[in-house]
Design a protein around this motif. Structure first.
Motif, PDB file in Angstrom:
ATOM      1  N   LEU A   8     -36.714 -12.539  26.040  1.00  0.00           N
ATOM      2  CA  LEU A   8     -36.458 -13.625  27.263  1.00  0.00           C
ATOM      3  C   LEU A   8     -36.470 -12.634  28.294  1.00  0.00           C
ATOM      4  CD1 LEU A   8     -36.303 -16.392  28.476  1.00  0.00           C
ATOM      5  CD2 LEU A   8     -34.490 -16.573  27.440  1.00  0.00           C
ATOM      6  N   GLU A   9     -34.906 -11.644  28.596  1.00  0.00           N
ATOM      7  CA  GLU A   9     -33.850 -11.210  29.700  1.00  0.00           C
ATOM      8  C   GLU A   9     -35.034 -10.349  29.885  1.00  0.00           C
ATOM      9  OE1 GLU A   9     -30.693  -8.333  29.860  1.00  0.00           O
ATOM     10  OE2 GLU A   9     -30.680  -9.514  28.033  1.00  0.00           O
ATOM     11  N   ALA A  10     -35.963  -9.618  29.468  1.00  0.00           N
ATOM     12  CA  ALA A  10     -37.031  -8.065  30.490  1.00  0.00           C
ATOM     13  C   ALA A  10     -38.135  -9.401  30.664  1.00  0.00           C
ATOM     14  CB  ALA A  10     -37.582  -7.715  29.021  1.00  0.00           C
ATOM     15  N   ALA A  11     -38.896 -10.562  30.185  1.00  0.00           N
ATOM     16  CA  ALA A  11     -39.405 -11.355  30.683  1.00  0.00           C
ATOM     17  C   ALA A  11     -38.670 -11.985  32.331  1.00  0.00           C
ATOM     18  CB  ALA A  11     -39.906 -12.446  30.385  1.00  0.00           C
ATOM     19  N   VAL A  12     -37.824 -12.544  31.979  1.00  0.00           N
ATOM     20  CA  VAL A  12     -36.933 -12.895  33.036  1.00  0.00           C
ATOM     21  C   VAL A  12     -36.844 -12.020  34.295  1.00  0.00           C
ATOM     22  CG1 VAL A  12     -34.188 -14.112  34.825  1.00  0.00           C
ATOM     23  CG2 VAL A  12     -36.065 -15.220  31.877  1.00  0.00           C
ATOM     24  N   ASN A  13     -36.195 -10.668  34.166  1.00  0.00           N
ATOM     25  CA  ASN A  13     -35.602  -9.846  34.594  1.00  0.00           C
ATOM     26  C   ASN A  13     -37.126  -9.519  35.531  1.00  0.00           C
ATOM     27  OD1 ASN A  13     -33.320  -8.484  35.280  1.00  0.00           O
ATOM     28  ND2 ASN A  13     -33.524  -8.107  32.928  1.00  0.00           N
ATOM     29  N   ALA A  14     -38.755  -9.585  34.632  1.00  0.00           N
ATOM     30  CA  ALA A  14     -39.945  -9.126  35.929  1.00  0.00           C
ATOM     31  C   ALA A  14     -40.239  -9.963  36.320  1.00  0.00           C
ATOM     32  CB  ALA A  14     -40.601  -9.303  34.325  1.00  0.00           C
ATOM     33  N   VAL A  15     -39.744 -11.166  36.412  1.00  0.00           N
ATOM     34  CA  VAL A  15     -40.168 -11.995  37.414  1.00  0.00           C
ATOM     35  C   VAL A  15     -39.328 -12.778  38.298  1.00  0.00           C
ATOM     36  CG1 VAL A  15     -40.642 -14.862  37.519  1.00  0.00           C
ATOM     37  CG2 VAL A  15     -41.506 -13.642  35.355  1.00  0.00           C
ATOM     38  N   VAL A  16     -37.627 -12.469  38.254  1.00  0.00           N
ATOM     39  CA  VAL A  16     -36.602 -12.487  39.257  1.00  0.00           C
ATOM     40  C   VAL A  16     -36.386 -11.597  39.713  1.00  0.00           C
ATOM     41  CG1 VAL A  16     -35.225 -14.011  39.527  1.00  0.00           C
ATOM     42  CG2 VAL A  16     -36.157 -15.160  37.860  1.00  0.00           C
ATOM     43  N   GLY A  17     -36.295 -10.862  38.652  1.00  0.00           N
ATOM     44  CA  GLY A  17     -36.410  -9.048  39.343  1.00  0.00           C
ATOM     45  C   GLY A  17     -34.848  -9.542  40.356  1.00  0.00           C
ATOM     46  N   GLU A  18     -34.888  -8.549  41.677  1.00  0.00           N
ATOM     47  CA  GLU A  18     -33.832  -8.074  42.683  1.00  0.00           C
ATOM     48  C   GLU A  18     -33.067  -9.513  42.270  1.00  0.00           C
ATOM     49  OE1 GLU A  18     -32.365  -4.749  44.394  1.00  0.00           O
ATOM     50  OE2 GLU A  18     -34.297  -3.900  42.946  1.00  0.00           O
ATOM     51  N   ARG A  19     -33.662 -10.478  42.385  1.00  0.00           N
ATOM     52  CA  ARG A  19     -33.343 -11.956  43.140  1.00  0.00           C
ATOM     53  C   ARG A  19     -31.892 -12.758  42.503  1.00  0.00           C
ATOM     54  NH1 ARG A  19     -38.273 -14.992  43.840  1.00  0.00           N
ATOM     55  NH2 ARG A  19     -38.751 -14.502  42.287  1.00  0.00           N
ATOM     56  N   GLU A  51     -45.104 -15.706  32.666  1.00  0.00           N
ATOM     57  CA  GLU A  51     -44.404 -14.703  31.201  1.00  0.00           C
ATOM     58  C   GLU A  51     -43.146 -15.084  31.333  1.00  0.00           C
ATOM     59  OE1 GLU A  51     -45.929 -13.295  34.725  1.00  0.00           O
ATOM     60  OE2 GLU A  51     -45.999 -11.199  34.798  1.00  0.00           O
ATOM     61  N   THR A  52     -42.529 -16.136  32.181  1.00  0.00           N
ATOM     62  CA  THR A  52     -41.807 -17.425  31.418  1.00  0.00           C
ATOM     63  C   THR A  52     -41.929 -18.784  31.404  1.00  0.00           C
ATOM     64  OG1 THR A  52     -41.261 -17.342  34.015  1.00  0.00           O
ATOM     65  CG2 THR A  52     -39.829 -16.023  33.126  1.00  0.00           C
ATOM     66  N   ALA A  53     -42.907 -18.887  31.948  1.00  0.00           N
ATOM     67  CA  ALA A  53     -43.822 -20.484  31.893  1.00  0.00           C
ATOM     68  C   ALA A  53     -42.926 -21.267  31.550  1.00  0.00           C
ATOM     69  CB  ALA A  53     -44.795 -20.404  31.103  1.00  0.00           C
ATOM     70  N   PHE A  54     -41.716 -21.852  32.103  1.00  0.00           N
ATOM     71  CA  PHE A  54     -40.601 -22.758  31.992  1.00  0.00           C
ATOM     72  C   PHE A  54     -41.174 -24.075  32.421  1.00  0.00           C
ATOM     73  CE2 PHE A  54     -37.614 -19.402  31.757  1.00  0.00           C
ATOM     74  CZ  PHE A  54     -37.135 -19.901  30.280  1.00  0.00           C
ATOM     75  N   GLU A  55     -42.128 -24.774  31.563  1.00  0.00           N
ATOM     76  CA  GLU A  55     -43.072 -26.171  31.505  1.00  0.00           C
ATOM     77  C   GLU A  55     -41.507 -27.226  32.098  1.00  0.00           C
ATOM     78  OE1 GLU A  55     -42.845 -24.896  29.178  1.00  0.00           O
ATOM     79  OE2 GLU A  55     -45.408 -24.250  28.833  1.00  0.00           O
ATOM     80  N   GLN A  56     -40.762 -27.062  31.244  1.00  0.00           N
ATOM     81  CA  GLN A  56     -39.857 -28.122  31.629  1.00  0.00           C
ATOM     82  C   GLN A  56     -38.243 -27.701  32.149  1.00  0.00           C
ATOM     83  OE1 GLN A  56     -39.429 -30.242  28.183  1.00  0.00           O
ATOM     84  NE2 GLN A  56     -41.889 -30.295  27.296  1.00  0.00           N
ATOM     85  N   LEU A  57     -37.728 -28.958  32.765  1.00  0.00           N
ATOM     86  CA  LEU A  57     -36.100 -28.965  32.903  1.00  0.00           C
ATOM     87  C   LEU A  57     -36.104 -29.777  32.326  1.00  0.00           C
ATOM     88  CD1 LEU A  57     -34.026 -28.347  35.493  1.00  0.00           C
ATOM     89  CD2 LEU A  57     -34.708 -30.691  36.906  1.00  0.00           C
ATOM     90  N   ILE A  58     -35.060 -29.652  31.175  1.00  0.00           N
ATOM     91  CA  ILE A  58     -34.165 -30.533  30.520  1.00  0.00           C
ATOM     92  C   ILE A  58     -32.459 -31.028  30.762  1.00  0.00           C
ATOM     93  CG2 ILE A  58     -35.367 -29.345  28.551  1.00  0.00           C
ATOM     94  CD1 ILE A  58     -33.320 -27.799  28.148  1.00  0.00           C
ATOM     95  N   ASP A  59     -32.628 -30.409  32.037  1.00  0.00           N
ATOM     96  CA  ASP A  59     -30.553 -30.786  32.569  1.00  0.00           C
ATOM     97  C   ASP A  59     -30.595 -30.495  33.757  1.00  0.00           C
ATOM     98  OD1 ASP A  59     -28.963 -32.047  32.074  1.00  0.00           O
ATOM     99  OD2 ASP A  59     -27.836 -30.674  30.907  1.00  0.00           O
ATOM    100  N   LEU A  60     -30.222 -30.244  35.055  1.00  0.00           N
ATOM    101  CA  LEU A  60     -29.215 -29.747  35.913  1.00  0.00           C
ATOM    102  C   LEU A  60     -27.553 -31.116  36.077  1.00  0.00           C
ATOM    103  CD1 LEU A  60     -31.171 -29.691  38.694  1.00  0.00           C
ATOM    104  CD2 LEU A  60     -29.151 -31.115  39.413  1.00  0.00           C
TER     105      LEU A  60
END
Length: 198
Positions: A8-19, A51-60
């Motif tokens: 998960l950490e690798a996928a998030v780093n690949a998608v979000v990166g420097e942000r 790479e991440t595919a977060f389909e759902q927001l479960i809480d905010l």
């Protein structure tokens, strides 16, 4: 062999990166912090990229960090914390964004990304006073429409500012200043030698 959390950490780093402002892997959970300027784009990418595919927001939820733990909090006061779920990958991710201005906390709305954010954002607005730019129906959801202030802010008085009661003479509900007398509760200390021992 890499663990699921490392993947998960690798996928998030690949998608979000420097942000990513900060990334924390603790207690089996991954939390990232992003800037308010990048927030909406990051959330769209986390949803749309395979790479991440977060389909759902479960809480905010909103957060007030004016006092946090035993130390004085250094940094912005208000934050929005979102929990995302990827059913495809069986991943969960926490995303935190701090509002840039403590006097007028504003972050982008996620209603266009995940419609489930609608009532969560209304709740964060109602209880913390956090504004969501782009939300088309940002109004109170839990407190009365005439309510003054935001009750989950840490500087909001426990007894509130006003109370409402039914007035028999006017035959309606009226608001008046709080009549509760502040008091200090001192817990009773039990000093028996064998207390609790059977």
């Amino acid at each position: 062999m890499t663990s699921k959390l490392e993947q998960l950490e690798a996928a998030v780093n690949a998608v979000v990166g420097e942000r990513i402002v900060s990334l924390k892997n603790a207690l089996g959970e991954l939390t990232i912090v992003v800037s308010p300027a990048e927030y909406l784009g990051v959330m769209r990418d986390l949803r749309d990229r395979t790479e991440t595919a977060f389909e759902q927001l479960i809480d905010l939820c909103g957060m007030d960090y004016s006092s946090y733990g035993d130390d004085v909090w250094e940094g912005q006061r208000f934050a929005v914390v979102s929990h995302l779920l990827s059913v495809k990958n069986n991943w969960r991710l926490r995303v935190r964004v701090f509002a840039a201005d403590d006097d007028m906390p504003v972050v982008a709305s996620l209603v266009d990304v995940w419609p489930a954010a609608n009532w969560y954002e209304r709740e964060a607005f109602d209880l913390y006073g956090i504004l969501f730019d782009g939300h088309n129906d940002l109004r109170r959801i839990l407190t009365d429409y005439g309510f003054i202030g935001h009750p989950f802010r840490k500087d909001f008085p426990v007894s509130g500012y006003v109370e409402m009661k039914y007035d028999d003479v006017q035959k309606r509900v009226v608001y008046q200043p709080v009549t509760i007398e502040p008091r200090e509760n001192t817990p009773r200390v039990i000093r028996e030698e064998n207390y609790g021992v059977k």
